[in-house]
Design a protein around this motif. Sequence first.
Motif, short mmCIF file in Angstrom:
data_model
loop_
_atom_site.label_atom_id
_atom_site.label_comp_id
_atom_site.label_asym_id
_atom_site.label_seq_id
_atom_site.Cartn_x
_atom_site.Cartn_y
_atom_site.Cartn_z
N UNK A 60 -10.57 -12.01 -1.53
CA UNK A 60 -10.56 -10.80 -1.62
C UNK A 60 -9.38 -10.54 -1.62
N UNK A 61 -9.37 -9.15 -1.83
CA UNK A 61 -8.59 -7.91 -1.61
C UNK A 61 -9.25 -6.50 -0.34
N UNK A 62 -8.21 -6.60 0.77
CA UNK A 62 -8.34 -5.77 1.29
C UNK A 62 -8.10 -4.18 0.80
N UNK A 63 -7.42 -4.19 0.16
CA UNK A 63 -6.72 -2.82 -1.12
C UNK A 63 -8.09 -2.12 -1.79
N UNK A 64 -7.03 -1.24 -1.62
CA UNK A 64 -8.20 0.53 -2.15
C UNK A 64 -7.74 0.52 -3.09
N UNK A 65 -7.56 0.10 -4.70
CA UNK A 65 -7.05 0.59 -6.18
C UNK A 65 -7.53 1.78 -6.07
N UNK A 66 -6.42 3.46 -6.31
CA UNK A 66 -6.24 4.49 -7.20
C UNK A 66 -5.99 4.44 -8.93
N UNK A 104 1.12 -1.08 -0.34
CA UNK A 104 0.10 0.52 -0.12
C UNK A 104 0.58 1.27 0.08
N UNK A 105 0.34 2.02 -1.08
CA UNK A 105 0.83 3.96 -0.78
C UNK A 105 1.96 3.15 -2.06
N UNK A 106 2.72 2.27 -2.71
CA UNK A 106 4.03 1.96 -3.16
C UNK A 106 3.46 1.61 -4.73
N UNK A 107 3.52 2.45 -5.59
CA UNK A 107 2.83 2.04 -7.16
C UNK A 107 3.89 1.36 -7.36
N UNK A 108 3.30 0.26 -8.62
CA UNK A 108 4.11 -0.42 -8.96
C UNK A 108 3.86 -0.97 -10.60
N UNK A 109 5.08 -1.99 -11.17
CA UNK A 109 4.88 -2.19 -12.07
C UNK A 109 5.35 -3.86 -12.40
N UNK A 127 -10.71 -4.70 -7.16
CA UNK A 127 -10.20 -5.99 -7.61
C UNK A 127 -9.66 -6.86 -6.52
N UNK A 128 -10.16 -7.84 -7.68
CA UNK A 128 -10.03 -8.80 -6.63
C UNK A 128 -9.66 -10.14 -7.98
N UNK A 129 -9.78 -9.48 -9.39
CA UNK A 129 -9.26 -10.69 -9.91
C UNK A 129 -9.51 -9.75 -11.49
N UNK A 130 -8.15 -9.61 -12.39
CA UNK A 130 -8.48 -8.83 -14.33
C UNK A 130 -7.87 -10.62 -15.35
#
Length: 156
Positions: A93-99, A35-40, A145-148
């Motif tokens: 499921x994810x507990x993250x909120x994707x911005x 969380x808080x770190x953008x990633x690729x 987002x759970x999956x894509x």
Amino acid sequence: MKVVLMVIAIVALMLRASTCDAALAESSQQFKIVPGEAGVVEVSLNTPPTKDSMCIFKYNAMGATPENWEIEIRGDAETSTITCDVGRTGGQGSYLLFTAISLELGELPIAEVSAYDNDERLLEDDQFVVENSQLSNTQTWAGQLRGLSATSESTF
């Protein structure tokens, strides 16, 4: 003569089985979303990676704890498609909120997209936009987002 024919039949079956296995290529990679770190994260069907058979997932998320995720790319020569899946390991499921999220599938137009929220509901089309080989969230993105999964046509 019967032995020779039997050997030929066995060899033919072995060759047929090996070509079926070769028709499906795949590669996957596990990664951690902090969380808080953008990633690729990138995964490719080819070594060294080539742009036309690569899946790139970019994200930014908020939350309390890091989560383990996985990205997988599969190519099917019989159907000429490439599919890229991104999701939390174990199907949780994810507990993250994707911005912000985006997924790029090589240089090929994306033909199909399936994205799921934490309740395993299919996300509405207004949550993301697809332009050629790239999918990204819209301004109405709710952040769950759970999956894509994205599939495109391929010429590999």
